[in-house]
Design a protein around this motif. Sequence first.
Motif, short mmCIF file in Angstrom:
data_model
loop_
_atom_site.label_atom_id
_atom_site.label_comp_id
_atom_site.label_asym_id
_atom_site.label_seq_id
_atom_site.Cartn_x
_atom_site.Cartn_y
_atom_site.Cartn_z
N LYS A 99 0.50 -0.72 -0.30
CA LYS A 99 0.22 -0.11 -0.02
C LYS A 99 1.33 1.30 0.27
CE LYS A 99 0.64 2.25 4.04
NZ LYS A 99 2.11 2.90 4.01
N PHE A 126 -2.23 -5.05 2.52
CA PHE A 126 -2.82 -4.42 4.43
C PHE A 126 -2.47 -5.16 4.78
CE2 PHE A 126 -5.94 -2.14 0.81
CZ PHE A 126 -5.60 -0.98 1.40
N ARG A 128 -2.52 -5.42 8.18
CA ARG A 128 -3.22 -5.99 9.22
C ARG A 128 -4.59 -6.55 9.13
NH1 ARG A 128 -3.86 0.86 11.22
NH2 ARG A 128 -1.39 1.31 11.51
N HIS A 182 -4.00 2.18 5.64
CA HIS A 182 -4.12 0.93 6.81
C HIS A 182 -5.74 1.41 7.18
CE1 HIS A 182 -0.89 -2.20 5.69
NE2 HIS A 182 0.30 -1.07 6.41
N THR A 186 -8.84 -0.78 7.37
CA THR A 186 -9.69 -1.00 8.78
C THR A 186 -11.76 -0.36 8.83
OG1 THR A 186 -7.58 -0.76 9.93
CG2 THR A 186 -9.74 -0.58 10.88
#
Length: 346
Positions: A99, A126, A128, A182, A186
Amino acid sequence: MRNTEIGVCVIGSGRAGMIHAANFRRNVPHASLVAVVDPNEAVAKQAAESLGIDTYYTDYKEALKSDNIDAVIVVTPTIFHRDIVVAAAEAGKHVFCEKPMAMNANECEDMIAAAKRNKVKLQIGFMRRFNDSFIQAKEEIDSGAIGDVVLVRSLTRGPSIPQPWMYDLSKSNGPLAEVNSHDIDTLNWFVDADIESVFALAGNFRCPQAQAEFPDFYDNVVLTARFENQKQGMIDGAVSVKYGYDSRVEILGTEGVIFIGQVHEKTIVTANRNGLTRPVMNSWRTLFSDAYLAEDVHFIECILEDKEPKVSGNDGKKAVMVVNAGNQSIKERKEILLSSVLAVKA
């Protein structure tokens, strides 16, 4: 593809690039790191030596000619992502792109189309989504543990001074892209709906060295979002905060709340005559090291098992559109509909 071992080349030998390179060199099953690329030959050579491999390139186009390379990891400044990813797909290489995916929606669409046309995988970084706490939070949301999601608040603040090229928003899209991509993903993931509009405020409070040449650079940003289902989102982003690396999320539902993350690295607290001390998280590389490995493992699994990545090019495109809308909102000081951003870029 020669066999069940995937030959990997990492394009970009900076901090994130070396995390991926180390993973593929030692820790990802059925993958072999065969080369690294960096336009600075000294950096490329040093990276190869530190990783214990023989091959490095200063031109990614030369790397793409190699039959030993089945997949590439693109970890370069954002402005180069589109050309590298399209060229890699045209060369028949599977692509993992860090990203932010690209500079605008059109570039994202070019990348998605190239991957589809050449029947290669395209995964966006990404990480996370591969972190245990984030995965558990998503499972609890889907189970109804906090009722219906109403608001997701996500913050990311980094301690370091931006690299010089990041000051130029025409090359980086600014902290909304470099830091908060991020957070945007999310919000999209937890709310499970598309963002309809955003309003953002920003300013430069800690990076005076950028003000003269790059007056539009900001080191602090707050973005609010309204989703198509009228759910709400909020993002808090900052760079050069100096106190540590800070990543936290709050998910408010109709029947409860979920908290993810803390500013502290460990639970230990020391008290003496000088007061209380508690270790603070100092780097994203520490906090998300397991997630980086998990997403790299997933990328290879997708290639070998011919399945679609959990984080798609479309996910990357959605985040880029929010970045573009947020930057437009900062400039024009008004709410921006994402449909208008897509229309302008089309």
